[in-house]
Motif scaffolding. Structure first.
Motif, PDB file in Angstrom:
ATOM      1  N   ALA A   1      25.643  35.021  33.722  1.00 54.02           N
ATOM      2  CA  ALA A   1      26.427  33.802  33.516  1.00 54.02           C
ATOM      3  C   ALA A   1      27.749  34.117  32.829  1.00 54.02           C
ATOM      4  N   ILE A   2      27.706  34.972  31.804  1.00 55.04           N
ATOM      5  CA  ILE A   2      28.934  35.326  31.093  1.00 55.04           C
ATOM      6  C   ILE A   2      29.829  36.196  31.960  1.00 55.04           C
ATOM      7  N   PHE A   3      29.217  37.090  32.738  1.00 54.85           N
ATOM      8  CA  PHE A   3      30.000  37.957  33.619  1.00 54.85           C
ATOM      9  C   PHE A   3      30.743  37.147  34.680  1.00 54.85           C
ATOM     10  N   THR A   4      30.045  36.176  35.275  1.00 54.34           N
ATOM     11  CA  THR A   4      30.649  35.404  36.364  1.00 54.34           C
ATOM     12  C   THR A   4      31.581  34.304  35.853  1.00 54.34           C
ATOM     13  N   LEU A   5      31.076  33.448  34.970  1.00 53.72           N
ATOM     14  CA  LEU A   5      31.853  32.298  34.517  1.00 53.72           C
ATOM     15  C   LEU A   5      32.850  32.644  33.420  1.00 53.72           C
ATOM     16  N   GLY A   6      32.593  33.764  32.723  1.00 55.22           N
ATOM     17  CA  GLY A   6      33.494  34.167  31.644  1.00 55.22           C
ATOM     18  C   GLY A   6      34.417  35.288  32.042  1.00 55.22           C
ATOM     19  N   LEU A   7      33.857  36.482  32.212  1.00 54.31           N
ATOM     20  CA  LEU A   7      34.677  37.668  32.462  1.00 54.31           C
ATOM     21  C   LEU A   7      35.384  37.624  33.808  1.00 54.31           C
ATOM     22  N   SER A   8      34.666  37.255  34.866  1.00 57.49           N
ATOM     23  CA  SER A   8      35.266  37.247  36.209  1.00 57.49           C
ATOM     24  C   SER A   8      36.377  36.213  36.325  1.00 57.49           C
ATOM     25  N   VAL A   9      36.131  35.018  35.808  1.00 62.91           N
ATOM     26  CA  VAL A   9      37.152  33.969  35.854  1.00 62.91           C
ATOM     27  C   VAL A   9      38.350  34.349  34.984  1.00 62.91           C
ATOM     28  N   SER A  10      38.078  34.898  33.807  1.00 63.07           N
ATOM     29  CA  SER A  10      39.157  35.320  32.910  1.00 63.07           C
ATOM     30  C   SER A  10      39.993  36.423  33.547  1.00 63.07           C
TER      31      SER A  10
ATOM     32  N   ILE B   1      42.238  33.194  43.043  1.00 62.69           N
ATOM     33  CA  ILE B   1      40.938  32.771  43.584  1.00 62.69           C
ATOM     34  C   ILE B   1      40.219  33.942  44.242  1.00 62.69           C
ATOM     35  N   LEU B   2      40.963  34.763  45.006  1.00 59.10           N
ATOM     36  CA  LEU B   2      40.353  35.921  45.662  1.00 59.10           C
ATOM     37  C   LEU B   2      39.833  36.913  44.621  1.00 59.10           C
ATOM     38  N   HIS B   3      40.620  37.148  43.588  1.00 57.72           N
ATOM     39  CA  HIS B   3      40.227  38.063  42.510  1.00 57.72           C
ATOM     40  C   HIS B   3      38.927  37.593  41.849  1.00 57.72           C
ATOM     41  N   ILE B   4      38.863  36.315  41.523  1.00 53.86           N
ATOM     42  CA  ILE B   4      37.654  35.757  40.909  1.00 53.86           C
ATOM     43  C   ILE B   4      36.464  35.899  41.848  1.00 53.86           C
ATOM     44  N   ALA B   5      36.674  35.578  43.118  1.00 53.16           N
ATOM     45  CA  ALA B   5      35.592  35.638  44.105  1.00 53.16           C
ATOM     46  C   ALA B   5      35.047  37.057  44.253  1.00 53.16           C
TER      47      ALA B   5
END
Length: 234
Positions: free
Chosen positions: A127-136, A207-211
């Motif tokens: 959850a932290i990796f996806t919603l936190g680190l990846s989005v950041s 958006i591509l980077h986050i995805a």
């Protein structure tokens, strides 16, 4: 050069330097640092220059729109948006099929082994990796490397060299993940520059980077929990 811009450049330099001397991998492997701590530190480091960027924008002619953060109705933007939706749809289908595809799991396990130490192992880490680190990472790294730096460097060295320099710095900031990943990240940086240039909007690159980052975390998590390979238990 304004004081705010100097602080911004120093913070970007700090990102590169700290990666050169980063010992996160060893700390995690020695159980001196948890993955959640590593993710939190990573988010702090990448948000720091963005804070300086936002302050700099207040005192300079630059705006978020002028460095690419905009929505437009051009055919390039709409085409990029359509392709991006297809890519995200592919990522979703690929993740779902991976759950039951043992051959793909085995193949992916070999690919992710060098980064197994950094990938999420539990649901809370995921959850932290996806919603936190990846989005950041998607927001911050695109604003800095494809937004501000690309804009600033183009004025002095031209677009081609600006793309190479900004992508190289982007790659160096990931040195803590290994030299191979620096090269891989450099190439990804070039691709993201191409996405930004074609769409004329930093939103597509963000958006591509986050995805891509979320897809990496999800597939790694799936493989880790579907296989019992020792190499994935670091």
């Amino acid at each position: 050069m304004q004081l705010t811009e100097i602080c911004l450049m120093l913070s970007i330099g700090f990102m590169v330097v700290i990666s050169l001397f980063d010992n996160t991998q060893q700390s995690i492997l020695d159980h001196k640092k948890s993955l959640i701590q590593a993710y939190a530190e990573g988010m702090l480091i990448i948000w720091l220059p963005v804070i300086f960027l936002l302050v700099h924008l207040v005192y300079s002619p630059l705006t978020l729109v002028s460095i690419g953060l905009k929505w437009n109705d051009s055919w390039q933007f709409l085409t990029s948006l359509g392709l991006l939706i297809l890519v995200i749809f592919y990522f979703i289908l690929s993740s779902l099929s991976l759950v039951k595809d043992e051959a793909s799991q085995a193949s992916l396990a070999k690919q992710i082994t060098p980064l197994a130490w950094f990938m999420p192992k539990t649901k809370s880490q995921l959850a932290i990796f996806t919603l936190g680190l990846s989005v950041s990472a998607g927001i911050c790294e695109e604003l800095i490397f494809r937004g501000y730096l690309l804009h600033a460097l183009t004025e002095h060295v031209g677009l081609s060299f600006a793309v190479l320099i900004s992508s190289a710095l982007f790659g160096l900031c990931h040195l803590y993940q290994g030299l191979d990943h620096v090269i891989r990240t450099f190439i990804i940086g070039l691709v993201l520059c191409g996405v930004y240039w074609f769409s004329q909007s930093l939103l597509m690159a963000i958006i591509l980077h986050i995805a891509v980052d979320i897809y990496g975390g999800m597939t790694s998590y799936i493989v880790r929990h579907k296989m019992s390979k020792p190499c994935l238990k670091t």
